[in-house]
Design an enzyme around this catalytic site. Structure first.
Site, PDB file in Angstrom:
ATOM      1  N   ASP A 139       3.081 -12.309   8.889  1.00 55.25           N
ATOM      2  CA  ASP A 139       1.943 -12.586   8.027  1.00 55.25           C
ATOM      3  C   ASP A 139       1.270 -13.893   8.425  1.00 55.25           C
ATOM      4  O   ASP A 139       1.932 -14.831   8.897  1.00 55.25           O
ATOM      5  CB  ASP A 139       2.390 -12.677   6.569  1.00 55.25           C
ATOM      6  CG  ASP A 139       2.422 -11.320   5.882  1.00 55.25           C
ATOM      7  OD1 ASP A 139       1.934 -10.347   6.488  1.00 55.25           O
ATOM      8  OD2 ASP A 139       2.933 -11.244   4.756  1.00 55.25           O
ATOM      9  N   LYS A 162      -4.679 -11.717   7.786  1.00 59.04           N
ATOM     10  CA  LYS A 162      -5.040 -11.227   6.455  1.00 59.04           C
ATOM     11  C   LYS A 162      -5.860 -12.275   5.720  1.00 59.04           C
ATOM     12  O   LYS A 162      -5.357 -13.027   4.888  1.00 59.04           O
ATOM     13  CB  LYS A 162      -3.783 -10.910   5.647  1.00 59.04           C
ATOM     14  CG  LYS A 162      -3.255  -9.514   5.830  1.00 59.04           C
ATOM     15  CD  LYS A 162      -2.201  -9.226   4.778  1.00 59.04           C
ATOM     16  CE  LYS A 162      -1.651  -7.826   4.915  1.00 59.04           C
ATOM     17  NZ  LYS A 162      -0.668  -7.527   3.862  1.00 59.04           N
ATOM     18  N   MET A 273      -1.060 -16.230  -5.397  1.00 60.89           N
ATOM     19  CA  MET A 273      -2.291 -15.747  -4.749  1.00 60.89           C
ATOM     20  C   MET A 273      -3.472 -15.769  -5.718  1.00 60.89           C
ATOM     21  O   MET A 273      -4.205 -14.797  -5.862  1.00 60.89           O
ATOM     22  CB  MET A 273      -2.084 -14.324  -4.201  1.00 60.89           C
ATOM     23  CG  MET A 273      -0.946 -14.209  -3.218  1.00 60.89           C
ATOM     24  SD  MET A 273      -0.669 -12.528  -2.652  1.00 60.89           S
ATOM     25  CE  MET A 273      -0.171 -11.726  -4.175  1.00 60.89           C
TER      26      MET A 273
END
Length: 381
Positions: A139, A162, A273
């Site tokens: 990631d 991402k 997040m």
């Protein structure tokens, strides 16, 4: 006489199941005839109501049987509530595919890397990410310090980009990389930040890997939901202050806003997040979820890394503070009175402005602590 009485009692006991079978036939035979004569829609309705009636009858029978062992006092059966039938959100799979792909011999391991410090990697995770024979799919938010450990080991890895707005395209790219490695017979290590199953799409990836014909091995990681506040000297629970913790994400499915958690004075809410929606989130919590504007809020940025910062404010000031100090992901947001429990005036070195708070970039320099505060805390690890 006692012996004969005992024999008759045992015979009566042995005949009891047969009587039950005849009683079951009494209900089943009309049901079978109904199935042959009525249309399917009517049958579905009758089956639904009939099953509830049988359930109620069985509950009554259970309580009656139990009453014989409670000094003859019969218990009251629970009320039968009508619950409308609905389709389940999930279904239990019948079986799992093998751990090793039967054709290529490849396999996949889903690994959590923790909040960011290499010292917080599990032993299993460290062993997997330092094996040069493995293919790592990483990631974007996995810390530079952990990637440095992989570089020193000479591991081949790919980083998924991402960024906000292109998550689905990046996720498709990740799946393509994993499938390609699987076809080549490699051990694919899918490295994710924090814990894969705590707002990390870990379950979604497991389901996708099953479509490829393998069941991934899962290595848990230290979740930032609990470790990040701890590294910032913020306990998520504290006797007399908070007796419950709720974990939330800032982004729901298709980038929607998740349902709000209503205010409770002895509750801690941890958001993952959510920095990109901090102003919208704060406004909604005040006006729609009943949070007092002076509710303490803390943001822990890059927890466990050398550049870790902790910004502390209130519900009405935290968005301005985050913009002022350019707080970026990965960050963990903590809402509740626990934010102020362990912090001291010595944790702050720079006064921002009256009513806003203060900021410190070097530890152990004492300054006045404002109503709300922003602080930079050096990593403990």
């Amino acid at each position: 006489m006692e012996i004969q009485k005992g024999i008759r009692s045992s015979r009566h006991f042995m005949m009891w199941p047969a009587r039950r079978h005849r009683r079951a036939a009494h209900y089943l035979v009309p049901l079978l005839l109904t199935t042959l004569l009525l249309p399917s829609s009517t049958i579905a309705f009758l089956a639904s109501t009939g099953s509830q009636a049988v359930t109620t009858r069985l509950q009554n029978a259970y309580y009656l049987d139990e009453s014989s062992f409670s000094n003859g006092q019969q218990q009251t059966p629970p009320s039968a509530q009508h619950i409308p039938p609905q389709e389940p959100y999930t279904m239990i799979a019948k079986s799992r595919p093998p751990k090793v792909h039967p054709e290529s011999g490849g396999r996949i391991t889903l690994v959590g890397s923790g909040p960011g410090s290499p010292s917080l990697l599990t032993l299993a995770a460290h062993s997997l990410i330092t094996n040069p024979d493995n293919l790592l799919i990483v990631d974007r938010l996995v810390s530079a310090e952990i990637r440095a450990v992989m570089d020193e080991a000479g591991v081949n890895y790919k980083i998924a980009n991402k960024t906000p707005g292109c998550q689905m395209a990046a996720q498709d790219e990740i799946f393509e990389w994993c499938l390609q490695g699987l076809k080549e017979g490699k051990h694919v290590v899918r490295l994710k930040i924090g814990d894969p199953f705590v707002f990390g799409r870990g379950g979604e990836e497991v389901l996708q890997f099953r479509q490829y014909g393998v069941e991934p091995t899962v290595i848990p990681g230290v979740s930032a939901a609990f470790s990040a506040p701890l590294l910032a000297n913020i306990p998520v629970t504290h006797r007399g202050i908070s007796n419950q913790v709720v974990m939330c994400t800032g982004y729901g499915k298709n980038n929607t806003s998740p349902d709000l958690i209503q205010y409770h004075p002895e509750q801690t809410v941890v958001f993952l997040m959510a920095v990109g929606r901090l102003r919208q989130l704060s406004d909604s919590l005040i006006h729609k979820a009943g949070y007092p504007p002076q509710t303490p809020v803390g943001i822990i940025e890059r927890a466990g890394c050398p550049e870790q910062r902790t910004v502390v404010g209130t519900m009405e000031t935290i968005a301005d503070l985050a913009e002022r100090y350019k707080v970026k992901p990965p960050s963990t947001i903590v809402v509740g009175e626990v934010v102020n429990v362990l912090l001291t005036e010595e944790d702050f070195v720079e006064v921002v402005e009256e009513g806003m708070g203060s900021l410190y970039e070097e530890p152990n320099v004492k300054t006045a602590l404002g109503v709300a505060a922003a602080a930079t805390i050096g990593a403990a690890i």
